[in-house]
Design an enzyme around this catalytic site. Structure first.
Site, PDB file in Angstrom:
ATOM      1  N   ARG A  22     -19.952 -33.038   2.625  1.00  0.00           N
ATOM      2  CA  ARG A  22     -19.150 -34.227   2.308  1.00  0.00           C
ATOM      3  C   ARG A  22     -19.717 -35.434   3.010  1.00  0.00           C
ATOM      4  NH1 ARG A  22     -12.944 -31.992   2.301  1.00  0.00           N
ATOM      5  NH2 ARG A  22     -13.539 -30.161   1.123  1.00  0.00           N
ATOM      6  N   SER A 113     -12.500 -32.778  -2.230  1.00  0.00           N
ATOM      7  CA  SER A 113     -11.148 -32.248  -2.116  1.00  0.00           C
ATOM      8  C   SER A 113     -10.097 -33.293  -1.776  1.00  0.00           C
ATOM      9  CB  SER A 113     -11.149 -31.115  -1.096  1.00  0.00           C
ATOM     10  OG  SER A 113      -9.920 -30.460  -1.114  1.00  0.00           O
ATOM     11  N   HIS A 114      -9.472 -33.181  -0.603  1.00  0.00           N
ATOM     12  CA  HIS A 114      -8.370 -34.072  -0.251  1.00  0.00           C
ATOM     13  C   HIS A 114      -8.840 -35.435   0.236  1.00  0.00           C
ATOM     14  CE1 HIS A 114      -9.783 -32.065   3.304  1.00  0.00           C
ATOM     15  NE2 HIS A 114      -9.282 -33.028   4.033  1.00  0.00           N
ATOM     16  N   LYS A 126     -20.120 -28.495  -3.314  1.00  0.00           N
ATOM     17  CA  LYS A 126     -20.065 -27.162  -2.723  1.00  0.00           C
ATOM     18  C   LYS A 126     -20.715 -26.162  -3.655  1.00  0.00           C
ATOM     19  CE  LYS A 126     -15.063 -27.276  -3.463  1.00  0.00           C
ATOM     20  NZ  LYS A 126     -13.739 -26.804  -3.110  1.00  0.00           N
ATOM     21  N   ASP A 277      -3.962 -31.084  -4.514  1.00  0.00           N
ATOM     22  CA  ASP A 277      -4.960 -32.003  -3.962  1.00  0.00           C
ATOM     23  C   ASP A 277      -6.034 -32.365  -4.985  1.00  0.00           C
ATOM     24  OD1 ASP A 277      -6.324 -29.614  -4.065  1.00  0.00           O
ATOM     25  OD2 ASP A 277      -7.440 -29.984  -2.224  1.00  0.00           O
ATOM     26  N   ASP A 279      -9.054 -31.397  -5.795  1.00  0.00           N
ATOM     27  CA  ASP A 279      -9.734 -30.384  -6.608  1.00  0.00           C
ATOM     28  C   ASP A 279      -8.819 -29.222  -6.997  1.00  0.00           C
ATOM     29  OD1 ASP A 279      -9.637 -29.612  -3.926  1.00  0.00           O
ATOM     30  OD2 ASP A 279     -11.433 -28.376  -4.094  1.00  0.00           O
ATOM     31  N   ASP A 281      -7.026 -26.996  -5.332  1.00  0.00           N
ATOM     32  CA  ASP A 281      -6.921 -25.706  -4.640  1.00  0.00           C
ATOM     33  C   ASP A 281      -5.776 -25.675  -3.617  1.00  0.00           C
ATOM     34  OD1 ASP A 281      -8.195 -27.370  -2.854  1.00  0.00           O
ATOM     35  OD2 ASP A 281      -9.947 -26.067  -2.536  1.00  0.00           O
ATOM     36  N   ARG A 282      -5.187 -26.841  -3.323  1.00  0.00           N
ATOM     37  CA  ARG A 282      -4.075 -26.831  -2.366  1.00  0.00           C
ATOM     38  C   ARG A 282      -2.749 -27.101  -3.062  1.00  0.00           C
ATOM     39  NH1 ARG A 282      -5.659 -30.138   2.974  1.00  0.00           N
ATOM     40  NH2 ARG A 282      -7.880 -29.634   3.056  1.00  0.00           N
ATOM     41  N   THR A 344     -10.860 -21.218  10.241  1.00  0.00           N
ATOM     42  CA  THR A 344     -10.466 -22.156   9.192  1.00  0.00           C
ATOM     43  C   THR A 344     -11.528 -22.225   8.093  1.00  0.00           C
ATOM     44  OG1 THR A 344      -9.181 -23.478  10.708  1.00  0.00           O
ATOM     45  CG2 THR A 344     -10.016 -24.608   8.773  1.00  0.00           C
ATOM     46  N   GLU A 364      -2.696 -23.219   6.909  1.00  0.00           N
ATOM     47  CA  GLU A 364      -1.644 -24.190   7.208  1.00  0.00           C
ATOM     48  C   GLU A 364      -1.847 -25.514   6.476  1.00  0.00           C
ATOM     49  OE1 GLU A 364      -2.698 -27.093   8.879  1.00  0.00           O
ATOM     50  OE2 GLU A 364      -4.678 -26.162   8.839  1.00  0.00           O
ATOM     51  N   SER A 365      -3.072 -25.747   5.999  1.00  0.00           N
ATOM     52  CA  SER A 365      -3.391 -27.012   5.349  1.00  0.00           C
ATOM     53  C   SER A 365      -2.985 -27.014   3.878  1.00  0.00           C
ATOM     54  CB  SER A 365      -4.883 -27.287   5.478  1.00  0.00           C
ATOM     55  OG  SER A 365      -5.617 -26.179   4.986  1.00  0.00           O
ATOM     56  N   LYS A 376      -8.669 -20.851  -2.780  1.00  0.00           N
ATOM     57  CA  LYS A 376      -7.248 -21.108  -2.753  1.00  0.00           C
ATOM     58  C   LYS A 376      -6.869 -21.763  -4.081  1.00  0.00           C
ATOM     59  CE  LYS A 376      -8.055 -25.111   0.315  1.00  0.00           C
ATOM     60  NZ  LYS A 376      -9.457 -24.962   0.712  1.00  0.00           N
TER      61      LYS A 376
HETATM   62  C1  VG1 Z   1      -9.647 -28.692   6.115  1.00  0.00           C
HETATM   63  C2  VG1 Z   1      -8.487 -27.740   6.348  1.00  0.00           C
HETATM   64  C3  VG1 Z   1      -8.911 -26.319   6.018  1.00  0.00           C
HETATM   65  C4  VG1 Z   1      -9.441 -26.272   4.577  1.00  0.00           C
HETATM   66  C5  VG1 Z   1     -10.550 -27.291   4.406  1.00  0.00           C
HETATM   67  C6  VG1 Z   1     -11.030 -27.369   2.977  1.00  0.00           C
HETATM   68  O1  VG1 Z   1     -10.707 -28.360   6.963  1.00  0.00           O
HETATM   69  O2  VG1 Z   1      -8.032 -27.815   7.665  1.00  0.00           O
HETATM   70  O3  VG1 Z   1      -7.830 -25.451   6.197  1.00  0.00           O
HETATM   71  O4  VG1 Z   1      -9.941 -24.987   4.280  1.00  0.00           O
HETATM   72  O5  VG1 Z   1     -10.087 -28.585   4.768  1.00  0.00           O
HETATM   73  O6  VG1 Z   1      -9.979 -27.573   2.101  1.00  0.00           O
HETATM   74  P1  VG1 Z   1     -10.998 -29.125   8.361  1.00  0.00           P
HETATM   75  O7  VG1 Z   1     -12.289 -28.545   8.870  1.00  0.00           O
HETATM   76  O8  VG1 Z   1     -11.065 -30.577   8.040  1.00  0.00           O
HETATM   77  O9  VG1 Z   1      -9.826 -28.827   9.241  1.00  0.00           O
HETATM   78  V1  VG1 Z   1     -10.224 -28.425   0.710  1.00  0.00           V
HETATM   79  O10 VG1 Z   1      -8.853 -28.371  -0.170  1.00  0.00           O
HETATM   80  O11 VG1 Z   1     -10.821 -29.781   1.360  1.00  0.00           O
HETATM   81  O12 VG1 Z   1     -11.535 -27.629  -0.120  1.00  0.00           O
HETATM   82 CO    CO Z   2      -9.148 -28.888  -2.012  1.00  0.00          CO
END
Ligand code: VG1
Ligand code: CO
Length: 543
Positions: A22, A113-114, A126, A277, A279, A281-282, A344, A364-365, A376
């Site tokens: 990213r 993603s988010h 990815k 989110d 993409d 997955d959340r 994580t 938890e995210s 996910k």
């Molecule tokens: C974050 C979250 C983690 C998740 C990752 C990708 O990572 O905490 O739980 O798997 O994003 O999610 P980090 O390293 O910033 O804590 V997603 O939906 O961005 O593919």
């Molecule tokens: Co995502």
């Protein structure tokens, strides 16, 4: 149409993080940046020759251009075929499904993603392996190694492929198959869940409100919730994917999905609210007047999954990322199934799912998923919740209250300190790590530390070891503080502090989470000196 070889030199910093590479969009759009990374992917998997890939993304700015570049590079490197979502769109779980179902050699997902999208925001790439899951560490390490010795890449000189229509075409010698992004995914969901029961729930007046946050899940939620299950039109909002996600953060938490929270807590709220989110997955789950923490959601799904046809046979095991609350651990204990604790990032669940050791996984995210794909899956979690509510005929609040009575409640919150100076953040972690051996048995803000360590994970399937995955402070009475640095940010460092307190007293199951956690929060700051070191009065985001 000719294949050209472009000379290049290694670009620094192309190291995939928690979930792919990213960077700021303009970095990705810079000379050779995307091309180098894609060439490194080919190098890490023994070349693209003769292979079939899946390709799609979350629709953010540069998604369409990046897809064309990757198609031309795949064609130039001898790939046999690329299966692309229409208009280069695919949610992450839908891509995972296609990779598996079509038995391909992997896939490339364009998403940060988010993280927000747009020319001044973030972009990401990815690579997922043939099992449909995010590339594990050995593969991402090989990709990174390859980025450091690149001298050239190959690309086809040609017009853009038409990705606007479903069907087959050729790019040089390579076949391009454009598929409807939703179809195969919807069929999979129909197999797992009791669609007639959910349809009956909606027909009975149960109201659902799904916020797609202008990201990729919009078309999926429209097709499944509204068209297949009969939720009234308008139940899905912000459903059109936009390159900048309408200027918001497509991050389903009470802060960024504030509008949804307000609606669910207000007068005349619908029965069930959800968001996903960038993409897809959340997921975020909200009942009328009650927010369900992702950790609790995982625990409830584990306890009730057998109510959905796809999981009627029960669960083989569950897994959660280390910072995720331990609510699911007690469900696993009650069910007599194993519970795994992983670092994580979804890539650590892949082996457990492949080996049939875990059926459900969560973070938890706001990530929950199962062995139906290797990512996910936001909409999956929403449908499993709806299936459970349809069978139990209870409200979200009733389900939660019963769950806490049976298993106790893990009050939980996460504090994020964003864009902290990287050296300051690393210093905080290093100093804490140095003090770990002496912490057990000491007290901080009146709380006694039972154990403290720097989390390392030994994968029970392949024996690989991953170290420094966050600092764990276990408190007497079951509470916890976890500190870790994010691996998905693009500016400075993001310090995440995960806070948890356990309550089993029936009279104390409905406290205000902030009050229940106040002591743990004070202890977390005192122990690491967060305010003093970062100069911040409080976290930027609390979820
Ligand atoms: C974050 C979250 C983690 C998740 C990752 C990708 O990572 O905490 O739980 O798997 O994003 O999610 P980090 O390293 O910033 O804590 V997603 O939906 O961005 O593919
Ligand atoms: Co995502």
């Amino acid at each position: 149409m000719s294949i050209i070889t472009v000379e290049t030199t290694p670009i620094e910093g192309q190291k995939p993080g928690t979930s792919g590479l990213r960077k700021k969009t303009h970095v990705f759009m810079g000379p050779h940046y995307l091309e180098n990374f894609v060439e490194a992917i080919w190098a890490a998997i023994g070349g693209a020759e003769g292979k079939t890939f899946v390709l799609g993304g979350d629709g953010r700015y540069f998604n369409d251009r990046a897809a064309q570049v990757i198609l031309r590079m795949a064609a130039a490197s001898g790939a046999r075929k690329v299966i692309v979502g229409q208009n280069a769109l695919l949610s992450t779980p839908a891509a995972s499904n296609l990779i598996r179902q079509r038995k391909t050699d992997g896939g490339i997902i364009l998403s940060a993603s988010h993280n927000p999208g747009g020319p001044d925001e973030d972009f990401g790439v990815k690579f997922n392996t043939p099992n449909g899951g995010p590339a594990p560490e050995d593969v991402t390490n090989r990709i990174f190694e390859a980025t450091r010795r690149l001298t050239a890449y190959r690309i086809l000189e040609t017009q853009d492929a038409d990705l606007s229509r479903v069907g087959f075409s050729k790019l040089g010698a390579m076949e391009v198959e454009v598929v409807d992004p939703v179809d195969a995914y919807r069929v999979l969901m129909e197999r797992l869940f009791d669609f007639p029961a959910i349809r009956a729930l909606f027909a009975g007046g149960f109201r659902v409100h799904f916020d797609a946050m202008h990201a990729v899940t919009g078309p999926y939620a429209k097709a499944i919730l509204e068209r297949a299950l009969g939720a009234p039109p308008g139940s899905v909002v912000n459903a059109r994917p936009l390159p900048d996600f309408g200027g918001g953060h497509p991050d389903p938490n009470p802060v960024w999905a504030g509008e949804l929270m307000e609606r669910m807590m207000g007068e005349g709220a619908p029965d069930f609210g959800a968001a996903s989110d960038g993409d897809g997955d959340r997921n975020m789950i909200v009942g009328r007047g009650i927010y369900v923490t992702p950790s609790d959601s995982l625990a409830v799904l584990a306890a009730n999954a057998h109510l959905a046809p796809g999981y009627a046979g029960g669960l083989k095991g569950v897994a959660r990322s280390m910072p995720t609350s331990r609510a699911v651990d007690r469900v696993a204990e009650a069910l007599g199934i194993p519970c795994y604790e992983t670092p994580t990032g979804w890539k650590f669940f892949g082996n457990l799912l492949d080996a049939g050791r875990a059926t459900l996984c969560g973070e938890e995210s706001a990530g929950t998923g199962s062995d139906h794909v290797r990512e996910k899956d936001g909409l999956w979690a929403v449908l499993l919740w709806l299936n459970i509510l349809a069978v139990r005929k209870q409200s979200v609040a009733e389900v939660m209250a019963e769950h806490w009575r049976a298993h106790g409640r893990n009050y939980y919150t996460r504090h994020d300190y964003e864009a902290v100076d990287a050296a300051v953040a690393q210093g905080l972690m290093d100093d804490l790590a140095a003090r770990l051996p002496g912490l057990a048995g000491t007290e901080v803000e009146g709380l006694r530390i039972a154990a403290a360590d720097d989390f390392a994970y030994a994968d029970p399937v392949d024996g690989s070891r991953t170290e420094h995955q966050g600092i764990r402070i276990e408190l007497e009475g079951g509470g916890r503080i976890v500190y870790r640095l994010s691996g998905t940010g693009t500016v400075g460092a993001t310090l995440r502090v995960y806070l948890e307190a356990v309550e089993t007293d029936p009279a104390r199951l409905a406290l205000d989470p902030a009050a229940a956690l106040a002591g743990v929060i004070r202890a977390a700051d005192a122990l690491a000196g967060i305010a003093a070191r970062t100069g911040r009065a409080g976290p930027d985001v609390t979820t």
